[in-house]
Design a protein around this motif. Structure first.
Motif, PDB file in Angstrom:
ATOM      1  N   PRO A 111       0.819  -1.214   0.000  1.00 47.60           N
ATOM      2  CA  PRO A 111       0.000   0.000   0.000  1.00 47.60           C
ATOM      3  C   PRO A 111       0.852   1.263   0.000  1.00 47.60           C
ATOM      4  CG  PRO A 111      -0.785  -1.534   1.652  1.00 47.60           C
ATOM      5  CD  PRO A 111       0.486  -2.121   1.097  1.00 47.60           C
ATOM      6  N   HIS A 112       0.413   2.207  -0.808  1.00 46.76           N
ATOM      7  CA  HIS A 112       1.129   3.460  -0.947  1.00 46.76           C
ATOM      8  C   HIS A 112       0.344   4.527  -0.168  1.00 46.76           C
ATOM      9  CE1 HIS A 112       3.335   6.703  -2.503  1.00 46.76           C
ATOM     10  NE2 HIS A 112       2.668   6.936  -3.607  1.00 46.76           N
ATOM     11  N   THR A 113       0.793   4.794   1.039  1.00 41.34           N
ATOM     12  CA  THR A 113       0.041   5.757   1.864  1.00 41.34           C
ATOM     13  C   THR A 113       0.819   7.050   2.083  1.00 41.34           C
ATOM     14  OG1 THR A 113       0.916   4.723   3.845  1.00 41.34           O
ATOM     15  CG2 THR A 113      -1.246   3.981   3.116  1.00 41.34           C
TER      16      THR A 113
ATOM     17  N   VAL B 113       1.303   9.837   0.844  1.00 41.47           N
ATOM     18  CA  VAL B 113       0.829  10.736  -0.214  1.00 41.47           C
ATOM     19  C   VAL B 113       0.422  12.117   0.302  1.00 41.47           C
ATOM     20  CG1 VAL B 113       0.059   8.851  -1.691  1.00 41.47           C
ATOM     21  CG2 VAL B 113      -1.525   9.782  -0.005  1.00 41.47           C
ATOM     22  N   LEU B 114       0.550  12.329   1.609  1.00 40.51           N
ATOM     23  CA  LEU B 114       0.090  13.600   2.183  1.00 40.51           C
ATOM     24  C   LEU B 114       1.267  14.554   2.363  1.00 40.51           C
ATOM     25  CD1 LEU B 114      -2.235  12.068   4.927  1.00 40.51           C
ATOM     26  CD2 LEU B 114      -2.824  12.720   2.583  1.00 40.51           C
ATOM     27  N   GLU B 115       0.956  15.837   2.490  1.00 47.75           N
ATOM     28  CA  GLU B 115       2.028  16.825   2.720  1.00 47.75           C
ATOM     29  C   GLU B 115       2.589  16.684   4.123  1.00 47.75           C
ATOM     30  OE1 GLU B 115       0.198  20.587   1.882  1.00 47.75           O
ATOM     31  OE2 GLU B 115      -0.198  19.964  -0.194  1.00 47.75           O
ATOM     32  N   GLY B 116       1.788  16.151   5.037  1.00 46.15           N
ATOM     33  CA  GLY B 116       2.272  15.939   6.405  1.00 46.15           C
ATOM     34  C   GLY B 116       1.410  14.920   7.120  1.00 46.15           C
ATOM     35  N   GLY B 117       1.990  14.209   8.055  1.00 45.93           N
ATOM     36  CA  GLY B 117       1.223  13.284   8.883  1.00 45.93           C
ATOM     37  C   GLY B 117       1.034  11.908   8.274  1.00 45.93           C
ATOM     38  N   ASN B 118       1.902  11.553   7.306  1.00 44.24           N
ATOM     39  CA  ASN B 118       1.762  10.223   6.692  1.00 44.24           C
ATOM     40  C   ASN B 118       1.887   9.098   7.712  1.00 44.24           C
ATOM     41  OD1 ASN B 118       1.349  10.751   3.852  1.00 44.24           O
ATOM     42  ND2 ASN B 118       3.402  11.635   3.868  1.00 44.24           N
TER      43      ASN B 118
ATOM     44  N   SER C 188     -13.592   4.768  15.808  1.00 42.63           N
ATOM     45  CA  SER C 188     -15.035   5.014  15.960  1.00 42.63           C
ATOM     46  C   SER C 188     -15.516   6.157  15.066  1.00 42.63           C
ATOM     47  CB  SER C 188     -15.367   5.300  17.428  1.00 42.63           C
ATOM     48  OG  SER C 188     -14.593   6.392  17.864  1.00 42.63           O
ATOM     49  N   ASN C 189     -14.584   6.996  14.603  1.00 38.79           N
ATOM     50  CA  ASN C 189     -14.943   8.090  13.707  1.00 38.79           C
ATOM     51  C   ASN C 189     -13.889   8.093  12.598  1.00 38.79           C
ATOM     52  OD1 ASN C 189     -15.821  10.407  12.517  1.00 38.79           O
ATOM     53  ND2 ASN C 189     -15.054  11.789  14.106  1.00 38.79           N
ATOM     54  N   VAL C 190     -14.231   7.437  11.479  1.00 41.80           N
ATOM     55  CA  VAL C 190     -13.204   7.054  10.505  1.00 41.80           C
ATOM     56  C   VAL C 190     -13.365   7.820   9.194  1.00 41.80           C
ATOM     57  CG1 VAL C 190     -12.252   5.103   9.198  1.00 41.80           C
ATOM     58  CG2 VAL C 190     -13.142   4.732  11.508  1.00 41.80           C
ATOM     59  N   LEU C 191     -12.259   8.363   8.705  1.00 43.18           N
ATOM     60  CA  LEU C 191     -12.233   8.916   7.347  1.00 43.18           C
ATOM     61  C   LEU C 191     -11.498   7.922   6.458  1.00 43.18           C
ATOM     62  CD1 LEU C 191     -12.567  11.238   5.242  1.00 43.18           C
ATOM     63  CD2 LEU C 191     -10.262  11.979   5.909  1.00 43.18           C
ATOM     64  N   VAL C 192     -12.165   7.472   5.403  1.00 41.68           N
ATOM     65  CA  VAL C 192     -11.474   6.667   4.393  1.00 41.68           C
ATOM     66  C   VAL C 192     -11.182   7.610   3.234  1.00 41.68           C
ATOM     67  CG1 VAL C 192     -11.619   4.709   2.814  1.00 41.68           C
ATOM     68  CG2 VAL C 192     -12.643   4.542   5.102  1.00 41.68           C
ATOM     69  N   TYR C 193      -9.923   7.955   3.084  1.00 41.23           N
ATOM     70  CA  TYR C 193      -9.541   8.856   1.997  1.00 41.23           C
ATOM     71  C   TYR C 193      -9.157   7.987   0.797  1.00 41.23           C
ATOM     72  CZ  TYR C 193      -7.181  12.284  -0.813  1.00 41.23           C
ATOM     73  OH  TYR C 193      -6.819  13.085  -1.864  1.00 41.23           O
ATOM     74  N   ASP C 194     -10.040   7.957  -0.195  1.00 41.09           N
ATOM     75  CA  ASP C 194      -9.901   7.009  -1.298  1.00 41.09           C
ATOM     76  C   ASP C 194      -9.475   7.731  -2.564  1.00 41.09           C
ATOM     77  OD1 ASP C 194      -9.998   4.906  -2.983  1.00 41.09           O
ATOM     78  OD2 ASP C 194     -12.168   4.625  -2.928  1.00 41.09           O
ATOM     79  N   ASP C 195      -8.195   7.683  -2.819  1.00 40.95           N
ATOM     80  CA  ASP C 195      -7.665   8.342  -4.009  1.00 40.95           C
ATOM     81  C   ASP C 195      -7.370   7.316  -5.099  1.00 40.95           C
ATOM     82  OD1 ASP C 195      -6.880  10.394  -5.582  1.00 40.95           O
ATOM     83  OD2 ASP C 195      -5.032  10.857  -4.512  1.00 40.95           O
ATOM     84  N   ALA C 196      -7.775   6.043  -4.866  1.00 45.05           N
ATOM     85  CA  ALA C 196      -7.566   5.008  -5.882  1.00 45.05           C
ATOM     86  C   ALA C 196      -8.890   4.662  -6.555  1.00 45.05           C
ATOM     87  CB  ALA C 196      -6.963   3.759  -5.250  1.00 45.05           C
ATOM     88  N   GLY C 197      -9.968   4.670  -5.784  1.00 43.36           N
ATOM     89  CA  GLY C 197     -11.289   4.423  -6.374  1.00 43.36           C
ATOM     90  C   GLY C 197     -11.554   2.969  -6.681  1.00 43.36           C
TER      91      GLY C 197
ATOM     92  N   VAL D 209      -5.949   5.625   4.378  1.00 42.82           N
ATOM     93  CA  VAL D 209      -5.623   6.100   3.028  1.00 42.82           C
ATOM     94  C   VAL D 209      -5.623   4.917   2.068  1.00 42.82           C
ATOM     95  CG1 VAL D 209      -3.792   7.076   1.574  1.00 42.82           C
ATOM     96  CG2 VAL D 209      -4.354   8.145   3.770  1.00 42.82           C
ATOM     97  N   ASN D 210      -6.360   5.065   0.971  1.00 45.72           N
ATOM     98  CA  ASN D 210      -6.368   4.048  -0.081  1.00 45.72           C
ATOM     99  C   ASN D 210      -5.845   4.708  -1.353  1.00 45.72           C
ATOM    100  OD1 ASN D 210      -7.089   1.434  -1.166  1.00 45.72           O
ATOM    101  ND2 ASN D 210      -8.674   2.514  -2.320  1.00 45.72           N
ATOM    102  N   HIS D 211      -4.620   4.347  -1.715  1.00 45.94           N
ATOM    103  CA  HIS D 211      -3.982   5.032  -2.841  1.00 45.94           C
ATOM    104  C   HIS D 211      -3.171   4.025  -3.662  1.00 45.94           C
ATOM    105  CE1 HIS D 211      -2.496   8.793  -4.726  1.00 45.94           C
ATOM    106  NE2 HIS D 211      -1.426   8.076  -4.966  1.00 45.94           N
ATOM    107  N   GLY D 212      -3.744   2.842  -3.880  1.00 46.79           N
ATOM    108  CA  GLY D 212      -3.048   1.839  -4.683  1.00 46.79           C
ATOM    109  C   GLY D 212      -1.810   1.304  -3.997  1.00 46.79           C
TER     110      GLY D 212
END
Ligand SMILES: Cc1cc2nc3c(=O)[nH]c(=O)nc-3n(C[C@H](O)[C@H](O)[C@H](O)COP(=O)(O)O)c2cc1C
Ligand code: SF4
Length: 679
Positions: free
Chosen positions: A482-484, A486-491, A509-518, A606-609
């Motif tokens: 997994p390629h995570t 990808v952020l400017e900070g906090g990878n 319990s409060n989740v963000l799925v950041y999906d840049d792969a689709g 983070v989902n980025h392939g």
């Protein structure tokens, strides 16, 4: 000795003897060229005919009229030139004892006016179909007359081409739009009562029969229950069946249950993996018993045992195994030869069907030769010179490479770092709904075992491990990770979709799925978190979420997540993450404008392939005779690889699948097939 297998008994359909009980139902693979079923199309059907299927129902929604625009590259049966192409296809299938029919239709509102000749889509109301989105013209009397004539003309062309029969599509298309109370808002002779709503279909039947006589068989593929309040009920479905029978023009029924106007409705008609097998078989059996006509049916009956039961129990006369034949065109041959275990299983991934609704051509996720019969073999030819082949990685790409190399007669050793084969497919199969995916791996393992492929699991192969085997060919199929980053900070504060899917990390319990792969992994991770009770938001910078999870595949995800209030945020880009007490602060931007808004979560996925795991490849590269180079022209032309440039003696080195770049299972398997078939 004649077989007593119920599936292998002949079936007499009026004057036509079908040599066994297995057929492929109509399915437009979107292979036509300029609307014509040319060489690729013919090769696809002939491959199945050669391997023993009793009948192939060609096309799928072949368009009888110009105002039925070819929304998924349908065959245009309203053109005279179709006769020659269909005759060629029919003659070749007949040479293998396979009967040929074609499904004819007018799509009505199930299309779009911006295709073909830009004529308005039309139906018996102004309601648009949610799936195809055209606002239709409401039919006039001259439309009805014209289209009835078009059906008769098209049937006559098919008779001229020598086909054994035709089937009229009567579910979700114009004929059914006229029949269904949901979509028929006409006044006068074609609207209102069931008799009036059925008038169009019956007039089409009469017009066709008057034109072609008794020689051409005619079937109706119709929905006998729309399974929705206010729609066609089972009782009405039976009554419609009796009307068809009483017309004297119909020779067989092909039973459908449900509607196809939305993606979820269609997925209930044609279930995908994780859904019930054979969900409408008993229903089809009831229609046969009530109406008393030869009855065909298909809907997720991918395995031989269920198919056999459907015939042995007398529920059906012919069983459709359509996707099963896309996964393995040799289903019948393998049954006849007592090799059922060799059948490459259809795992219900429905990559095939989903692709045609995205303007692609139908391809099977794990049979890369399907639809490529002109260039890719279903039967691997043994190599003249036996070689030592080392494969590193036992994911789908590596296993396909090992299987084909072994079928070529080479001696094959496979290294795998994990304890079990499967790579990303095994990860995917962790989700109960997608567990059938493991069939992709299990089938290849069985094929490799039958050919004495040596597996070394729990082995992280180094260059020396490979070279000490004195290989002629080395194939690196090590996949990716997994390629995570990808952020400017906090990878370092985020986790990957794989972490959640594998169970290595528990959902927050409060989740963000950041999906840049689709792709599937993003939704799979979101589903896991939502099921665990988390509040989940899926965010993507794209203009729609999960674009690579296509229409029918999306349905089970939505069904699993919508009632858990998962939210979808499109067109926003996660730029960085920072710690804020026991929370994570996400800074969210946009590609559309300068923006930096903040939101808080307790877990960010983070989902980025993936990034290729390519260290071993680069270690081996200088020692290889081809320095890892692939001659693409030779590969595409089906010629052996002869690139040199490295040391004179040594091995050829190739890299396939995600070890090259993040792609999908089909791409990985196709990489392996087209390279290794010529090694
Ligand atoms: C690529 C593809 C295209 C299809 N197109 C049509 C079509 O045009 N008309 C139709 O009646 N059914 C169509 N179908 C549905 C099949 O005829 C069949 O009902 C469905 O695949 C369920 O059977 P199976 O589980 O044996 O695959 C299509 C299926 C596939 C996979
Ligand atoms: S893509 Fe999936 S559903 Fe379609 S034929 Fe292949 S295995 Fe079956």
């Amino acid at each position: 000795m004649a077989s007593n297998d119920p599936l292998l008994q002949p079936y007499q359909l009026k004057h036509l003897t079908l040599k066994n009980r297995i057929m492929t139902t109509s399915h437009e693979p979107a292979y036509p060229e300029n609307g014509m079923p040319k060489d690729r199309y013919r090769a696809y059907h002939v491959e199945r005919a050669k391997a023993g299927v009793a009948m192939t129902m060609t096309a799928g929604s072949a368009a009888v009229s110009k105002d039925s625009p070819p929304v998924f590259n349908n065959i245009l049966v309203y053109k005279d030139e179709v006769v020659g192409w269909m005759k060629k296809l029919t003659d070749e299938c007949h040479n293998h004892g396979c009967a040929v029919m074609i499904q004819l239709t007018h799509l009505g509102r199930r299309t779009h006016w911006n295709k073909g000749d830009w004529l308005p889509a039309l139906t018996s109301s102004h309601q648009r179909e949610p799936a195809h989105r055209a606002f239709p013209k409401k039919m006039e009397d001259w439309d009805i007359k014209r289209i009835i004539g078009d059906y008769a003309d098209a049937a006559e062309r098919m008779a001229e081409a020598g086909l054994d029969g035709i089937e009229l599509q009567c579910y979700g298309h114009l004929m059914d739009q006229m029949l269904s109370p949901f979509t028929n808002e006409l006044d006068g002779p074609y609207g209102g009562s069931l008799e009036n709503r059925a008038r169009f279909a019956l007039e089409v039947l009469a017009a066709i029969r008057a034109r072609v006589g008794d020689k051409l068989l005619i079937g109706m593929r119709y929905t006998a229950d729309e399974v929705a309040p206010g729609g066609i009920t089972e009782e009405e479905g039976i009554a419609i069946g009796h009307m068809f029978k009483a017309s004297g023009h119909v020779d067989f029924l092909n039973v459908i249950r449900g509607q196809i106007h939305t993606d979820p409705a269609m997925t209930d008609v044609i279930p995908v993996q994780g859904m019930k097998s054979a969900p409408h078989l008993d229903f089809a059996g009831r229609i046969k018993a009530e109406v008393g006509m030869p009855t065909f049916h298909a809907a997720r009956i991918p395995d031989v045992a269920t198919a056999r039961h459907a015939i042995a129990s007398g529920k059906l006369d012919m069983i459709g195994m359509t996707r099963a034949h896309m996964a393995d065109p040799q289903v019948v041959k393998k049954i006849i030869e007592g090799r059922e275990d060799d059948i490459r299983p259809c795992v219900g991934a429905t990559y095939c069907l989903d692709r045609i609704y995205q303007a692609g051509d139908a391809l099977c996720m794990h049979n890369a030769a399907t639809g490529r019969e002109l260039t890719m073999p279903h039967d691997i030819v043994p190599a003249a010179e036996k070689k030592k082949v080392v494969v590193v990685g036992a994911g789908p790409a590596g296993l396909e490479a090992a299987r084909i190399a072994a079928e070529r007669g080479h001696a094959v050793t496979v290294f795998e770092a994990a304890a079990q084969p499967g790579g990303q497919v095994r990860l995917t199969a962790q989700s109960a709904r997608r567990k059938e995916m493991i069939g992709i791996i299990d089938w290849r393992m069985a094929q490799c075992a039958a050919r004495d492929v040596e597996f070394r699991f729990d082995t992280w192969a180094e260059a020396d491990d490979v070279t000490s085997l004195n290989p002629d060919v080395v194939i690196i199929a090590t996949g990716g990770l997994p390629h995570t980053d990808v952020l400017e900070g906090g990878n370092d504060l985020v986790v990957s979709s794989w972490d959640l899917i594998s169970g290595d990390v528990k959902p927050g319990s409060n989740v963000l799925v950041y999906d840049d792969a689709g792709d599937h992994a993003g939704l799979q991770a979101a589903e896991i978190a939502a099921k665990a009770g988390a509040k989940v938001e899926i965010m993507t910078p794209d203009r729609s979420f999960a674009p690579d999870v296509m229409a029918m595949n999306l349905v089970p995800y939505m069904r699993s997540m919508q009632d858990k209030d998962v939210t979808f945020t499109v067109t926003y880009r996660l730029t960085s993450v920072a710690k804020d007490g026991n929370q994570l602060k996400a800074v969210i931007g946009s590609d559309y404008m300068p923006l930096a808004k903040e939101k808080h979560y307790d877990q960010i996925v983070v989902n980025h392939g993936t990034l290729p795991l390519d260290e071993l490849y680069f270690d081996l590269k200088p020692q290889s005779v081809n320095l890892g180079e692939v001659d693409y022209d030779a590969m595409l032309a089906g010629k052996p690889q002869v690139v040199n440039g490295g040391p004179k003696d040594g091995f050829r080195l190739f890299r396939i699948g995600d070890a090259v770049s993040a792609r999908n299972t089909h791409a990985a398997i196709y990489d392996a097939l087209r390279l290794v078939k010529d090694i």
